[in-house]
Design a protein around this motif. Structure first.
Motif, PDB file in Angstrom:
ATOM      1  N   ASP A  12       0.748  -1.058   0.035  1.00 15.44           N
ATOM      2  CA  ASP A  12      -0.186  -0.092  -0.051  1.00 15.44           C
ATOM      3  C   ASP A  12       0.936   1.406  -0.071  1.00 15.44           C
ATOM      4  N   ASP A  44      -1.562  -2.448  -4.093  1.00 17.36           N
ATOM      5  CA  ASP A  44      -1.900  -0.907  -4.086  1.00 17.36           C
ATOM      6  C   ASP A  44      -0.228  -0.264  -4.037  1.00 17.36           C
ATOM      7  N   ASN A  76      -6.334  -3.508  -5.161  1.00 14.42           N
ATOM      8  CA  ASN A  76      -7.590  -2.918  -5.682  1.00 14.42           C
ATOM      9  C   ASN A  76      -7.474  -1.534  -6.450  1.00 14.42           C
ATOM     10  N   HIS A  77      -6.441  -0.717  -5.872  1.00 14.38           N
ATOM     11  CA  HIS A  77      -6.045   0.615  -6.341  1.00 14.38           C
ATOM     12  C   HIS A  77      -5.338   0.358  -7.827  1.00 14.38           C
ATOM     13  N   HIS A 170      -3.245  -9.335  -1.893  1.00 11.52           N
ATOM     14  CA  HIS A 170      -3.591  -8.089  -1.503  1.00 11.52           C
ATOM     15  C   HIS A 170      -4.235  -7.890  -0.299  1.00 11.52           C
ATOM     16  N   HIS A 206      -3.599  -3.966   2.507  1.00 12.30           N
ATOM     17  CA  HIS A 206      -5.271  -3.399   2.300  1.00 12.30           C
ATOM     18  C   HIS A 206      -5.676  -2.671   3.417  1.00 12.30           C
TER      19      HIS A 206
HETATM   20 FE   FE2 Z   1      -6.430  -2.060  -1.329  1.00 12.82          FE
END
Ligand code: FE2
Length: 288
Positions: A12, A44, A76-77, A170, A206
């Motif tokens: 992240d 991320d 997810n990003h 993630h 995450h």
């Molecule tokens: Fe995330």
């Protein structure tokens, strides 16, 4: 072959508007001094999956390759899900940008003497498997399909008990202490699937809060924080250093001190290995 192993576990980084350059620059100096065997990024890397963000993330990963082999999985990003929500434009469109910078393989594997690391994909954007009744979860939650854990289980089954097996993914496997949120939709199923892979350790992120846990009293979970300005609850940013010796796995949190502008090695959580190397008696050692 069994040997001591050091993993630097980062997650992240969120290059973009929320990146904390002081942290990144301190990290660039600190990580080589840890002398890791592997540097793993559990997703991320970007904030909005923009080209400039991916380019900066790629530069950092390349720089770290001078120190140790790296393994990267998307979060997810990093998924441009709006190009193919529910995969209506096919499954490839949402990972095109990520692949442009980190290669074709979304779930790389890395084999070193005594250790096998396998990436697993949990970031699918807006997808049927990640849906929950909570609208807030849309494009944020992940899921862990059976095909992913079957693939990893098969890979791990080809190696012996003396090989330490690590999954890098993630979304947080355990419930976030402050957020009270699970990273994965249908997480009880995901837990069962992870336990069935034969893995010794899972690396995830995450939730933006660090953690060191065991699933079902066995599988060790290293959750690391964010190296951005978005740490949960205004707490210091964290990355994890994991040391594996013959008997145990030690997950250490390395915390950012913004006032001092440095990372400080902090608390360590130790867990017995599932397959420890037998300790020889003094007589056996003398004979051997
Ligand atoms: Fe995330």
């Amino acid at each position: 072959m069994v040997r001591d192993l050091t993993i630097v576990h980062l997650s992240d980084l969120h290059f973009g508007g929320v990146a904390d350059l002081a942290q990144i620059e301190a990290l660039e100096v600190l990580v080589p001094t840890i002398e890791p065997d592997v540097i793993a990024f559990s997703g991320d890397l970007t904030q909005r999956a923009r080209h400039g963000e991916f380019q900066r993330a790629r530069a950092l990963v390349r720089q770290f390759r001078d120190t140790a082999p790296t393994l990267v999985v998307p979060g997810n990003h990093d998924v441009t899900w709006w190009r193919s929500p529910f995969s209506i434009a096919g499954p490839r469109a949402k990972y095109e940008k990520y692949r442009q910078y980190f290669g074709e393989e979304l779930t790389p594997t890395l084999e070193l003497p005594g250790v096998l690391l396998a990436g697993a994909l949990t970031a699918y954007g807006v997808a049927v498997g990640s849906l929950t009744p909570n609208l807030r979860d849309l494009a944020v939650k992940g899921h862990l399909p059976k095909s992913e854990t079957d693939r990893v289980a098969k890979l791990f089954a080809q190696t012996g008990n003396d090989v330490f097996k690590v999954i890098v993914l993630h979304h947080n496997i355990m419930r976030g202490q402050l957020s009270q949120r699970m990273g994965l939709a249908r997480w009880p199923e995901a837990h069962r699937r992870l336990l069935g892979t034969g893995a010794d350790l899972v690396l995830c992120g995450h939730d933006h809060q660090e953690g060191a846990d065991q699933l079902d009293g066995g599988l060790i979970i290293s959750t690391t924080g964010t190296l951005s300005t978005r740490m949960r609850g205004g707490r210091p940013s964290v990355f994890n250093v994991i040391k594996v010796d013959h008997q145990a796995v030690h997950v250490q949190f390395v915390r950012w001190e913004s006032g001092a502008g440095l990372f400080r090695f902090s608390d360590t959580h130790s867990f017995a290995k599932r397959h420890p190397v037998p300790v020889l008696s003094a007589a056996e050692r003398r004979a051997g």
